[in-house]
Design a protein around this motif. Structure first.
Motif, PDB file in Angstrom:
ATOM      1  N   LEU A  99       0.837  -1.195   0.000  1.00 47.99           N
ATOM      2  CA  LEU A  99       0.000   0.000   0.000  1.00 47.99           C
ATOM      3  C   LEU A  99       0.872   1.245   0.000  1.00 47.99           C
ATOM      4  O   LEU A  99       1.987   1.233   0.513  1.00 47.99           O
ATOM      5  CB  LEU A  99      -0.909   0.035   1.229  1.00 47.99           C
ATOM      6  CG  LEU A  99      -1.926  -1.089   1.401  1.00 47.99           C
ATOM      7  CD1 LEU A  99      -2.760  -0.848   2.662  1.00 47.99           C
ATOM      8  CD2 LEU A  99      -2.833  -1.210   0.181  1.00 47.99           C
ATOM      9  N   ASP A 103      -2.413   5.244   1.749  1.00 47.68           N
ATOM     10  CA  ASP A 103      -3.312   4.121   2.009  1.00 47.68           C
ATOM     11  C   ASP A 103      -3.029   3.484   3.366  1.00 47.68           C
ATOM     12  O   ASP A 103      -3.955   3.051   4.063  1.00 47.68           O
ATOM     13  CB  ASP A 103      -3.208   3.076   0.896  1.00 47.68           C
ATOM     14  CG  ASP A 103      -3.827   3.552  -0.408  1.00 47.68           C
ATOM     15  OD1 ASP A 103      -4.652   4.492  -0.356  1.00 47.68           O
ATOM     16  OD2 ASP A 103      -3.491   3.001  -1.468  1.00 47.68           O
ATOM     17  N   ASN A 104      -1.760   3.416   3.759  1.00 45.33           N
ATOM     18  CA  ASN A 104      -1.433   2.914   5.095  1.00 45.33           C
ATOM     19  C   ASN A 104      -2.038   3.798   6.173  1.00 45.33           C
ATOM     20  O   ASN A 104      -2.583   3.303   7.165  1.00 45.33           O
ATOM     21  CB  ASN A 104       0.091   2.847   5.279  1.00 45.33           C
ATOM     22  CG  ASN A 104       0.691   1.518   4.884  1.00 45.33           C
ATOM     23  OD1 ASN A 104       0.641   0.549   5.637  1.00 45.33           O
ATOM     24  ND2 ASN A 104       1.253   1.473   3.677  1.00 45.33           N
ATOM     25  N   LEU A 107      -6.003   3.599   6.405  1.00 44.11           N
ATOM     26  CA  LEU A 107      -6.618   2.290   6.679  1.00 44.11           C
ATOM     27  C   LEU A 107      -7.412   2.256   7.984  1.00 44.11           C
ATOM     28  O   LEU A 107      -8.560   1.766   7.997  1.00 44.11           O
ATOM     29  CB  LEU A 107      -5.539   1.211   6.655  1.00 44.11           C
ATOM     30  CG  LEU A 107      -6.032  -0.239   6.767  1.00 44.11           C
ATOM     31  CD1 LEU A 107      -7.002  -0.574   5.641  1.00 44.11           C
ATOM     32  CD2 LEU A 107      -4.844  -1.204   6.756  1.00 44.11           C
ATOM     33  N   ARG A 116     -14.237   7.808   2.517  1.00 44.64           N
ATOM     34  CA  ARG A 116     -12.902   7.825   1.916  1.00 44.64           C
ATOM     35  C   ARG A 116     -12.375   9.247   1.737  1.00 44.64           C
ATOM     36  O   ARG A 116     -11.207   9.530   2.007  1.00 44.64           O
ATOM     37  CB  ARG A 116     -12.930   7.097   0.576  1.00 44.64           C
ATOM     38  CG  ARG A 116     -11.556   6.945  -0.086  1.00 44.64           C
ATOM     39  CD  ARG A 116     -11.637   6.049  -1.302  1.00 44.64           C
ATOM     40  NE  ARG A 116     -11.986   4.695  -0.933  1.00 44.64           N
ATOM     41  CZ  ARG A 116     -11.112   3.762  -0.534  1.00 44.64           C
ATOM     42  NH1 ARG A 116      -9.815   4.083  -0.460  1.00 44.64           N
ATOM     43  NH2 ARG A 116     -11.507   2.558  -0.216  1.00 44.64           N
ATOM     44  N   ARG A 155      -0.448   7.147  11.049  1.00 41.92           N
ATOM     45  CA  ARG A 155      -1.508   6.122  11.089  1.00 41.92           C
ATOM     46  C   ARG A 155      -2.093   6.013  12.499  1.00 41.92           C
ATOM     47  O   ARG A 155      -3.311   5.904  12.668  1.00 41.92           O
ATOM     48  CB  ARG A 155      -0.938   4.775  10.656  1.00 41.92           C
ATOM     49  CG  ARG A 155      -1.932   3.622  10.664  1.00 41.92           C
ATOM     50  CD  ARG A 155      -1.251   2.314  10.349  1.00 41.92           C
ATOM     51  NE  ARG A 155      -0.191   2.014  11.312  1.00 41.92           N
ATOM     52  CZ  ARG A 155       0.693   1.027  11.165  1.00 41.92           C
ATOM     53  NH1 ARG A 155       0.642   0.253  10.088  1.00 41.92           N
ATOM     54  NH2 ARG A 155       1.618   0.823  12.079  1.00 41.92           N
TER      55      ARG A 155
END
Length: 235
Positions: A99, A103-104, A107, A116, A155
Motif C-alpha cells: 500500500l 493508504d497505510n 486504513l 474515503r 496512522r
C-alpha cells in the motif's frame, strides 16, 4: 477530580509454567501525561502494553482504559476499541508494503467507517504536519526508517485516539532518526496527546516523557517524574 485515562489494579499475567510476566501491577496514567515504561528484556513491559491495548488479558486484576474495562472485552470488541481509542506505534513500523503511504495512514479510518474523502483529507493533513507529505504516493519500502516511523505515527493519530502506545519506537532507528521520533512524541504530548512509551532507552524516556515507570521481574518497582530522583508516581 479527573479520572485516569489508564488504570491497572492488582494485575497479574502468567504464561504456561513459567514465572509470572506481571505480578500485582498497579498503574495510573492521567490524560495529557507522557509516561515511559522502562525495563530490560523479559521484565514484563511489553506484556503491560499488550494488556493496556487489549491484545492480551490479565489472569488477575482489572485493566480500565478511557472508562472501559478492556479486560472484559471480546477479541472483536477489543479490536474495535483499539481502532478508535488507541493509536499504536511499533518498533518495526508494521506498515503494509503493498500500500502507498496514504493508504497505510487511511486504513484505520476506513476500517472505522470514515468516508474515503474525509479519510484522505485527514491523512493529507497529518502527512503535512509530520513533514512527509512528499511521500504520500510512495510505498514504505522506498522510505528511510525514520520516515517509515513517521508514517506509522500518522496512522496511529488517524482516528484522533485519546491514547498513543509506542512499543520501542526508536529500536530500529539510527541515533539521529531516533532523536527525531522522540522530539515528535514530545511535540504531540505538548499539544495534549497522552503518550505511553515502552522502551529500554533511558535517553528516549528523558527526552519525551514526564514520568518513568520501571519494571523488574514482572513488578512495577519504581515510578518518578523524569529527571527527579525523589518524586513518586502519585497524583
Amino acid at each position: 477530580m479527573e479520572d485516569p485515562l489508564i488504570e491497572l489494579s492488582d494485575v497479574g499475567r502468567a504464561y504456561d509454567d513459567g514465572p509470572p510476566a506481571l505480578r500485582k501491577a498497579a498503574l495510573r496514567v492521567w490524560p495529557g501525561e507522557a509516561v515511559a515504561v522502562l525495563g530490560p528484556s523479559g521484565s514484563g513491559k511489553s506484556t503491560l502494553l499488550n494488556l493496556i491495548a487489549g491484545l492480551d488479558r490479565p489472569g488477575t486484576g482489572t485493566v480500565t482504559v478511557d472508562g472501559v474495562r478492556v479486560d472484559r472485552l471480546s477479541e472483536a470488541a477489543a479490536a474495535r476499541f483499539r481502532r478508535t481509542r488507541i493509536g499504536m506505534v511499533f518498533q518495526f513500523f508494521n506498515l503494509l508494503d503493498d500500500l502507498t503511504v496514504t493508504d497505510n495512514v487511511t486504513l484505520p479510518a476506513l476500517l472505522a467507517g470514515t468516508a474515503r474523502g474525509a479519510a484522505h483529507r485527514r491523512a493529507a493533513e497529518l502527512l503535512e504536519t509530520l513533514g512527509i507529505d512528499r511521500h504520500a504516493r510512495a510505498h514504505p519500502g522506498r522510505l528511510s526508517g525514520g520516515e517509515r516511523q513517521r508514517v506509522a505515527i500518522a496512522r496511529a493519530l488517524m482516528n484522533r485516539p485519546p491514547l498513543i502506545l509506542a512499543d520501542e519506537p526508536t529500536g530500529a532507528l539510527d541515533t539521529a532518526a531516533g532523536e527525531d521520533v522522540g522530539r515528535l512524541l514530545r511535540e504531540l504530548n505538548s499539544e495534549g496527546q497522552t503518550v505511553v512509551v515502552v522502551t529500554h532507552d533511558l535517553a528516549l524516556a528523558r527526552s519525551c516523557t514526564h514520568r518513568t515507570v520501571r519494571i523488574a521481574d514482572g513488578r512495577i518497582v519504581d515510578g518518578r517524574v523524569a529527571g527527579d530522583v525523589g518524586a513518586g508516581v502519585s497524583r
